[in-house]
Design a protein around this motif. Structure first.
Motif, mmCIF file in Angstrom:
data_model
loop_
_atom_site.group_PDB
_atom_site.id
_atom_site.type_symbol
_atom_site.label_atom_id
_atom_site.label_comp_id
_atom_site.label_asym_id
_atom_site.label_seq_id
_atom_site.Cartn_x
_atom_site.Cartn_y
_atom_site.Cartn_z
ATOM 1 N N ASP A 1 0.835 -1.206 0.000
ATOM 2 C CA ASP A 1 0.000 0.000 0.000
ATOM 3 C C ASP A 1 0.871 1.257 0.000
ATOM 4 O OD1 ASP A 1 -2.270 -1.516 0.018
ATOM 5 O OD2 ASP A 1 -2.599 -1.372 2.185
ATOM 6 N N ASP B 1 2.244 1.726 -3.531
ATOM 7 C CA ASP B 1 1.214 2.190 -4.455
ATOM 8 C C ASP B 1 0.817 3.645 -4.219
ATOM 9 O OD1 ASP B 1 1.078 -0.138 -5.881
ATOM 10 O OD2 ASP B 1 -0.505 -1.027 -4.625
ATOM 11 N N SER B 2 1.179 4.190 -3.070
ATOM 12 C CA SER B 2 0.845 5.589 -2.791
ATOM 13 C C SER B 2 1.765 6.553 -3.550
ATOM 14 C CB SER B 2 0.933 5.872 -1.292
ATOM 15 O OG SER B 2 2.286 5.789 -0.832
ATOM 16 N N THR C 1 3.344 8.330 -6.720
ATOM 17 C CA THR C 1 2.907 8.610 -8.097
ATOM 18 C C THR C 1 3.950 8.147 -9.113
ATOM 19 O OG1 THR C 1 3.831 10.843 -7.922
ATOM 20 C CG2 THR C 1 1.493 10.575 -7.405
ATOM 21 N N ASN D 1 5.264 -1.169 -7.642
ATOM 22 C CA ASN D 1 3.960 -0.551 -7.411
ATOM 23 C C ASN D 1 3.156 -0.485 -8.708
ATOM 24 O OD1 ASN D 1 5.166 1.542 -8.789
ATOM 25 N ND2 ASN D 1 4.833 3.092 -7.211
#
Length: 381
Positions: A12, A15-16, A18, A34
């Motif tokens: 998580d 994936d945060s 950009t 990610n």
């Protein structure tokens, strides 16, 4: 660390971001990526982690060897990799531009992997390409305009030259039959002088508009400079002491074009000498110096005259600008045009001798392989 890498919190966190993030272990295998990275590369996490696909993914880069070295820097040599810019052939058929940066992952002072950040700079690259295309288009339009003006100038000069020859020729014939005290002699002489001056303008415009077909070759700068000075002295009817330093060996350029440039610069230097109206002083000196830089040859033509004022420096290369009572004002513009033909730069300033100094910088991309000559240095009367 491996246990943490497989946790949902860790994924998580990745994936945060950009930017695309990939983590590679010490064996060079991907064990975390990610969503941004999988989108940028066009492969899902399992495919990125598959050793059988790693070579194919690396091969999509425009420089696979550079990418391989980027990955090997921390894993094999224990150092942080230098940032890498690359083009990437995405599986969707598009070419994307990435910037890669890497950070070492350490545990107890030992490297256990590398974190790779992938930044998509495709839009920035495309913007630069559009700007470059726009500038090239503007440049092409300007060159086309210059060519059109040149052709127009040549056509006008040709149309003017023919009637000028008739006017000058018949005026000269009429003068040959006139005595010095004949009342028609003075006006006929004025017509003939005007025709000659206008012919000089036409000739200068034609020369300025003409483009040269260059034939670069290895040339002796001492020979070119000597011939140019002699031609300038013959044309102006003036003389001065020439100091020549051409001890740099052969120069690769178009000899005829360089001779033409130096002739104009020498003529300008001679005409700038004190009392240059046919009575140049005994101390009048013109110097021509050649010097090499890392990728060019600099040629300086200097005189010991009074030197140009600021106004003359500002307009010296403008066509028809002259500080002489009688002059065409096309010598320096023609010299700069020929310098542009050679891909060179020509500038005008003041010299250490106290007068003017013209500096010509000739590019020499092959000068490292140039043949060296016996140094040639001369002082000519």
């Amino acid at each position: 660390m491996l246990t943490f890498a497989h946790s949902s919190y860790f994924h998580d966190l990745l994936d945060s971001f950009t930017a695309g993030v990939i983590i590679v272990n010490i064996r060079g295998l991907v064990y975390a990526a990610n969503a941004a990275a999988t989108d940028l590369l066009g492969y899902d996490g399992r495919q990125l982690a598959d050793p059988a696909l790693s070579a194919a993914i690396i091969a999509r880069a425009d420089a696979p060897r550079q990418l391989a070295r980027f990955l090997a820097a921390p894993l094999k040599h224990g150092r942080k990799p230098e940032p890498l810019a690359m083009a990437y052939a995405h599986p969707d058929g598009e070419t994307r531009r990435f910037r890669l940066s890497g950070s070492l992952l350490l545990e107890n002072g030992k490297i256990f992997g590398i974190l790779i950040e992938i930044t998509d700079v495709t839009e920035i690259y495309r913007l630069h390409e559009r700007e470059r295309a726009m500038h090239l288009g503007i440049q092409a339009a300007q060159q086309e305009r210059i060519r059109g003006l040149g052709q127009f100038s040549l056509a006008v000069a040709h149309q003017i030259r023919n009637p000028l020859m008739v006017i000058g020729g018949f005026t000269g014939r009429l003068l040959r039959g006139k005595a010095a005290d004949d009342p028609e002699t003075a006006p006929l002489s004025m017509i003939l002088d005007g025709a000659k001056r206008l012919e000089a303008v036409v000739r200068a415009v034609s020369e300025y508009a003409r483009r040269r077909e260059l034939a670069p070759a290895m040339c002796d700068p001492a020979d070119i400079a000597s011939r140019a000075f002699e031609a300038a002295a013959l044309r102006t009817g003036l003389s001065a002491r020439l100091t020549l330093d051409a001890s740099i060996g052969l120069v690769r350029t178009d000899a005829a074009c360089l001779t033409e440039i130096l002739t104009e610069l020498c003529a300008n230097a001679l005409e700038a000498e004190p009392g240059a109206n046919g009575q140049v002083t005994a101390t009048a000196t013109v110097s021509i110096t050649f010097a090499r830089t890392s990728d060019a040859v600099a040629v300086v033509v200097a005189d010991n005259g009074p030197g140009p004022d600021d106004a003359a420096l500002a307009y010296a290369f403008d066509p028809f600008y002259t500080t002489k009572a009688v002059g065409v004002g096309m010598g320096l513009p023609i010299a700069r045009r020929r310098a542009e033909d050679l891909g060179a730069r020509l500038s005008l300033g003041r010299s250490a001798l106290g007068g003017g100094a013209a500096r010509l910088v000739l590019p020499q991309p092959e000068q490292a392989a140039a043949v060296r000559m016996t140094p040639a240095s001369a002082t000519l009367p």
